[in-house]
Write a protein that holds these residues in place. Structure first.
Motif, PDB file in Angstrom:
ATOM      1  N   THR A   1      52.712  48.809  36.953  1.00  0.00           N
ATOM      2  CA  THR A   1      53.871  48.431  36.034  1.00  0.00           C
ATOM      3  C   THR A   1      53.598  48.437  34.737  1.00  0.00           C
ATOM      4  O   THR A   1      52.380  47.995  34.266  1.00  0.00           O
ATOM      5  CB  THR A   1      54.607  47.415  36.705  1.00  0.00           C
ATOM      6  OG1 THR A   1      54.137  46.245  36.281  1.00  0.00           O
ATOM      7  CG2 THR A   1      55.168  47.613  38.164  1.00  0.00           C
ATOM      8  N   PRO A   2      54.540  48.296  33.678  1.00  0.00           N
ATOM      9  CA  PRO A   2      54.297  47.933  32.603  1.00  0.00           C
ATOM     10  C   PRO A   2      53.654  46.646  32.157  1.00  0.00           C
ATOM     11  O   PRO A   2      53.544  46.191  30.934  1.00  0.00           O
ATOM     12  CB  PRO A   2      55.593  48.162  31.934  1.00  0.00           C
ATOM     13  CG  PRO A   2      56.454  49.007  32.450  1.00  0.00           C
ATOM     14  CD  PRO A   2      56.189  48.719  33.974  1.00  0.00           C
ATOM     15  N   LEU A   3      53.862  45.679  33.224  1.00  0.00           N
ATOM     16  CA  LEU A   3      53.436  44.394  32.894  1.00  0.00           C
ATOM     17  C   LEU A   3      52.147  44.366  32.181  1.00  0.00           C
ATOM     18  O   LEU A   3      51.076  44.917  32.986  1.00  0.00           O
ATOM     19  CB  LEU A   3      53.366  43.647  34.363  1.00  0.00           C
ATOM     20  CG  LEU A   3      54.640  42.849  34.571  1.00  0.00           C
ATOM     21  CD1 LEU A   3      54.748  42.222  35.942  1.00  0.00           C
ATOM     22  CD2 LEU A   3      55.387  41.957  33.437  1.00  0.00           C
ATOM     23  N   ARG A   4      51.665  43.586  31.269  1.00  0.00           N
ATOM     24  CA  ARG A   4      50.368  43.300  30.996  1.00  0.00           C
ATOM     25  C   ARG A   4      49.562  42.343  31.780  1.00  0.00           C
ATOM     26  O   ARG A   4      50.189  41.485  32.372  1.00  0.00           O
ATOM     27  CB  ARG A   4      50.239  42.944  29.476  1.00  0.00           C
ATOM     28  CG  ARG A   4      50.820  43.719  28.525  1.00  0.00           C
ATOM     29  CD  ARG A   4      50.720  43.491  27.125  1.00  0.00           C
ATOM     30  NE  ARG A   4      51.422  44.407  26.249  1.00  0.00           N
ATOM     31  CZ  ARG A   4      51.499  44.241  24.970  1.00  0.00           C
ATOM     32  NH1 ARG A   4      51.119  43.251  24.516  1.00  0.00           N
ATOM     33  NH2 ARG A   4      52.122  45.450  24.294  1.00  0.00           N
ATOM     34  N   ARG A   5      48.392  42.196  31.700  1.00  0.00           N
ATOM     35  CA  ARG A   5      47.330  41.231  32.383  1.00  0.00           C
ATOM     36  C   ARG A   5      47.773  39.843  32.169  1.00  0.00           C
ATOM     37  O   ARG A   5      47.809  38.973  33.065  1.00  0.00           O
ATOM     38  CB  ARG A   5      45.958  41.603  32.158  1.00  0.00           C
ATOM     39  CG  ARG A   5      45.513  42.936  33.322  1.00  0.00           C
ATOM     40  CD  ARG A   5      43.971  43.094  32.842  1.00  0.00           C
ATOM     41  NE  ARG A   5      43.374  44.203  33.749  1.00  0.00           N
ATOM     42  CZ  ARG A   5      43.713  45.410  33.413  1.00  0.00           C
ATOM     43  NH1 ARG A   5      44.013  45.787  32.130  1.00  0.00           N
ATOM     44  NH2 ARG A   5      43.027  46.364  34.266  1.00  0.00           N
ATOM     45  N   TRP A   6      47.879  39.487  30.860  1.00  0.00           N
ATOM     46  CA  TRP A   6      48.096  38.109  30.581  1.00  0.00           C
ATOM     47  C   TRP A   6      49.485  37.620  31.097  1.00  0.00           C
ATOM     48  O   TRP A   6      49.917  36.579  31.240  1.00  0.00           O
ATOM     49  CB  TRP A   6      47.888  37.977  28.954  1.00  0.00           C
ATOM     50  CG  TRP A   6      49.099  38.596  28.090  1.00  0.00           C
ATOM     51  CD1 TRP A   6      49.023  39.887  27.573  1.00  0.00           C
ATOM     52  CD2 TRP A   6      50.329  37.960  27.859  1.00  0.00           C
ATOM     53  NE1 TRP A   6      49.977  39.964  26.789  1.00  0.00           N
ATOM     54  CE2 TRP A   6      51.133  38.923  27.111  1.00  0.00           C
ATOM     55  CE3 TRP A   6      51.010  36.775  28.196  1.00  0.00           C
ATOM     56  CZ2 TRP A   6      52.187  38.653  26.311  1.00  0.00           C
ATOM     57  CZ3 TRP A   6      52.173  36.482  27.346  1.00  0.00           C
ATOM     58  CH2 TRP A   6      53.043  37.615  26.891  1.00  0.00           C
TER      59      TRP A   6
ATOM     60  N   PHE B   1      42.463  29.481  31.791  1.00  0.00           N
ATOM     61  CA  PHE B   1      43.360  30.355  31.515  1.00  0.00           C
ATOM     62  C   PHE B   1      43.059  31.840  31.098  1.00  0.00           C
ATOM     63  O   PHE B   1      43.226  32.830  31.355  1.00  0.00           O
ATOM     64  CB  PHE B   1      44.808  30.039  30.829  1.00  0.00           C
ATOM     65  CG  PHE B   1      46.035  31.024  30.773  1.00  0.00           C
ATOM     66  CD1 PHE B   1      46.864  31.164  31.592  1.00  0.00           C
ATOM     67  CD2 PHE B   1      46.066  31.623  29.655  1.00  0.00           C
ATOM     68  CE1 PHE B   1      47.845  31.836  31.575  1.00  0.00           C
ATOM     69  CE2 PHE B   1      47.113  32.382  29.196  1.00  0.00           C
ATOM     70  CZ  PHE B   1      48.020  32.748  30.471  1.00  0.00           C
ATOM     71  N   LEU B   2      42.445  31.441  29.742  1.00  0.00           N
ATOM     72  CA  LEU B   2      41.823  32.523  28.998  1.00  0.00           C
ATOM     73  C   LEU B   2      41.092  33.573  29.717  1.00  0.00           C
ATOM     74  O   LEU B   2      40.815  34.655  29.464  1.00  0.00           O
ATOM     75  CB  LEU B   2      41.380  32.187  27.651  1.00  0.00           C
ATOM     76  CG  LEU B   2      42.485  31.481  26.668  1.00  0.00           C
ATOM     77  CD1 LEU B   2      41.794  30.958  25.446  1.00  0.00           C
ATOM     78  CD2 LEU B   2      43.629  32.574  26.341  1.00  0.00           C
ATOM     79  N   LEU B   3      40.047  32.605  30.385  1.00  0.00           N
ATOM     80  CA  LEU B   3      38.763  33.483  31.169  1.00  0.00           C
ATOM     81  C   LEU B   3      39.370  33.931  32.435  1.00  0.00           C
ATOM     82  O   LEU B   3      38.778  34.901  32.671  1.00  0.00           O
ATOM     83  CB  LEU B   3      37.792  32.232  31.574  1.00  0.00           C
ATOM     84  CG  LEU B   3      36.997  31.467  30.351  1.00  0.00           C
ATOM     85  CD1 LEU B   3      36.068  30.281  30.970  1.00  0.00           C
ATOM     86  CD2 LEU B   3      36.236  32.352  29.802  1.00  0.00           C
ATOM     87  N   ASN B   4      40.596  33.558  32.968  1.00  0.00           N
ATOM     88  CA  ASN B   4      41.044  34.272  33.996  1.00  0.00           C
ATOM     89  C   ASN B   4      41.531  35.720  33.535  1.00  0.00           C
ATOM     90  O   ASN B   4      41.321  36.690  34.367  1.00  0.00           O
ATOM     91  CB  ASN B   4      42.195  33.463  34.485  1.00  0.00           C
ATOM     92  CG  ASN B   4      42.404  33.845  35.966  1.00  0.00           C
ATOM     93  OD1 ASN B   4      42.487  34.904  36.268  1.00  0.00           O
ATOM     94  ND2 ASN B   4      42.828  32.621  36.782  1.00  0.00           N
ATOM     95  N   ILE B   5      42.240  36.021  32.275  1.00  0.00           N
ATOM     96  CA  ILE B   5      42.545  36.839  31.942  1.00  0.00           C
ATOM     97  C   ILE B   5      41.235  37.794  31.695  1.00  0.00           C
ATOM     98  O   ILE B   5      41.273  39.116  31.804  1.00  0.00           O
ATOM     99  CB  ILE B   5      43.410  36.879  30.523  1.00  0.00           C
ATOM    100  CG1 ILE B   5      44.581  35.834  31.004  1.00  0.00           C
ATOM    101  CG2 ILE B   5      43.527  38.028  29.913  1.00  0.00           C
ATOM    102  CD1 ILE B   5      45.291  35.618  29.510  1.00  0.00           C
TER     103      ILE B   5
ATOM    104  N   LEU C   1      40.007  38.960  34.739  1.00  0.00           N
ATOM    105  CA  LEU C   1      41.259  40.021  35.569  1.00  0.00           C
ATOM    106  C   LEU C   1      41.019  41.459  34.884  1.00  0.00           C
ATOM    107  O   LEU C   1      40.775  42.465  35.577  1.00  0.00           O
ATOM    108  CB  LEU C   1      42.424  39.658  35.131  1.00  0.00           C
ATOM    109  CG  LEU C   1      43.408  40.181  36.028  1.00  0.00           C
ATOM    110  CD1 LEU C   1      43.368  40.099  37.553  1.00  0.00           C
ATOM    111  CD2 LEU C   1      45.002  40.018  35.572  1.00  0.00           C
ATOM    112  N   LYS C   2      40.324  41.370  33.756  1.00  0.00           N
ATOM    113  CA  LYS C   2      40.262  42.671  32.896  1.00  0.00           C
ATOM    114  C   LYS C   2      38.942  43.338  33.327  1.00  0.00           C
ATOM    115  O   LYS C   2      38.755  44.443  33.415  1.00  0.00           O
ATOM    116  CB  LYS C   2      40.187  42.296  31.576  1.00  0.00           C
ATOM    117  CG  LYS C   2      40.201  43.815  30.618  1.00  0.00           C
ATOM    118  CD  LYS C   2      40.262  43.418  29.172  1.00  0.00           C
ATOM    119  CE  LYS C   2      40.030  44.851  28.265  1.00  0.00           C
ATOM    120  NZ  LYS C   2      40.398  44.370  26.885  1.00  0.00           N
ATOM    121  N   LYS C   3      37.805  42.410  33.263  1.00  0.00           N
ATOM    122  CA  LYS C   3      36.459  43.066  33.460  1.00  0.00           C
ATOM    123  C   LYS C   3      36.075  43.189  34.933  1.00  0.00           C
ATOM    124  O   LYS C   3      35.646  44.251  35.300  1.00  0.00           O
ATOM    125  CB  LYS C   3      35.392  42.012  32.729  1.00  0.00           C
ATOM    126  CG  LYS C   3      35.562  42.109  31.321  1.00  0.00           C
ATOM    127  CD  LYS C   3      34.470  41.125  30.572  1.00  0.00           C
ATOM    128  CE  LYS C   3      34.315  41.445  29.299  1.00  0.00           C
ATOM    129  NZ  LYS C   3      33.209  40.620  28.762  1.00  0.00           N
TER     130      LYS C   3
END
Length: 341
Positions: free
Chosen positions: A184-189, A328-332, A335-337
């Motif tokens: 969907t258009p939702l971003r990972r963060w 929280f930031l490391l989770n994003i 999630l991306k990598k």
């Protein structure tokens, strides 16, 4: 033959899951090493401030391995309030007045034993000088459960939120829900934020119930504000939630998520204040500085046992917020990598 085939299948299963096999060896060694570091320390030597105490008394106290500091009464009271010393001894005419910091029953016992041994060594000519004990925090009725209770509140909140949050986020991935969300258009963060805030509502309810039950039903010692307790338990829960979701990125199933418990949760117990670490080396105490539960437990003790205001634990609050933001930031990033969706 059936048994042989079963054995071979299990051995092959372990050979393929090298992570589980390594953890079976590493985790017990890690926990045993931590227990050795914590329990094999030197005997605790109480730190005592003396005010206008005659030198023969000071010398006898030092023979009992107490760490003695001569101070004015105001300096000693400030040191007691800041938990820099365990007790203050003041000689007033023919009486010996002892003010105990009071928040730790084991430390109180160590101070009392030291003073009683010193009085015994001074001999019968001073037997009429019985020490008079008073408490800055707590009282002589402060029990072991009252002392460890604040730590247990923080630990159980952290433990269950970590497991439930991590496993829940893992299921989002293994059941394909996360993949559909990312289509969907939702971003990972935005996904991480929504998950943390949505789950955060339940952690708020959980924190309220655990804190209220401990204080008002179990009658745990409470000198401070209930709302401060709720604030700290909520911050601990959010830290555990973001840490759990972060580590779930490196687990392929629920079993591997549970494997993080002896590596992430158990070590924090040893450095959370359940055990007195003052007699241990500085580098061992420094390990606790990187563990969120250390700051949560310290703040809860300041609130519940010492009845202090927010100025005494505002640093703990900032550090817990920092931990939660970092995870929280490391989770994003994870999630991306690591989740190539």
């Amino acid at each position: 033959m059936n048994i042989r085939a079963l054995i071979i299948r299990i051995l092959r299963q372990f050979r393929r899951d090298k992570r589980s096999m390594a953890l079976m060896i590493v985790a017990p060694l890690l926990v045993l090493t931590l227990m050795w570091l914590v329990f094999d320390g030197d005997r605790y030597e109480p730190e005592i401030a003396v005010v206008d105490v005659l030198s023969p008394y000071v010398q006898v106290l030092e023979k009992q391995d107490a760490v003695i500091q001569e101070m004015s009464e105001d300096e000693a009271m400030n040191a007691l309030q800041d938990v820099e010393v365990d007790a203050m001894i003041k000689m007033d005419q023919q009486s010996l007045k002892v003010a105990l910091e009071g928040s730790d029953p084991s430390t109180n016992s160590a101070v009392k034993m030291t003073i009683q041994q010193a009085m015994k060594e001074l001999g019968h000519q001073n037997s009429q000088m019985e020490p008079e004990f008073t408490y800055i925090h707590g009282s002589e009725d402060l029990g072991l459960f009252d002392n460890v209770g604040p730590v247990l509140i923080g630990f159980f909140v952290f433990f269950f939120v970590f497991i439930i949050g991590g496993v829940s986020f893992l299921r989002e991935r293994t059941q394909g829900t996360l993949e559909r969300l990312l289509s969907t258009p939702l971003r990972r963060w935005e996904i991480v934020t929504g998950y943390v805030l949505g789950f955060g509502l339940f952690t708020l309810i959980q924190s309220f119930i655990i804190a209220a039950y401990s204080i008002y039903v179990l009658d745990m010692w409470m000198d401070g504000s209930f709302w401060y307790v709720l604030l700290i338990t909520f911050l601990l829960a959010m830290t555990a939630l973001t840490l759990g979701t972060l580590l779930s990125a490196y687990a392929n199933n629920e079993f591997q998520m549970i494997q993080f418990i002896p590596l992430v949760i158990v070590p924090q117990v040893f450095f959370s204040g359940l055990f007195n670490l003052d007699a241990l080396a500085g580098w061992i105490q420094a390990i606790g500085k990187i563990m969120p539960l250390t700051y949560g437990a310290n703040a809860l003790r300041n609130i519940m046992i010492r009845g202090k205001g927010i100025e005494s634990f505002q640093t703990d609050i900032l550090i817990l917020i920092g931990f939660a933001l970092l995870f929280f930031l490391l989770n994003i990033v994870a999630l991306k990598k690591h989740r190539k969706l």
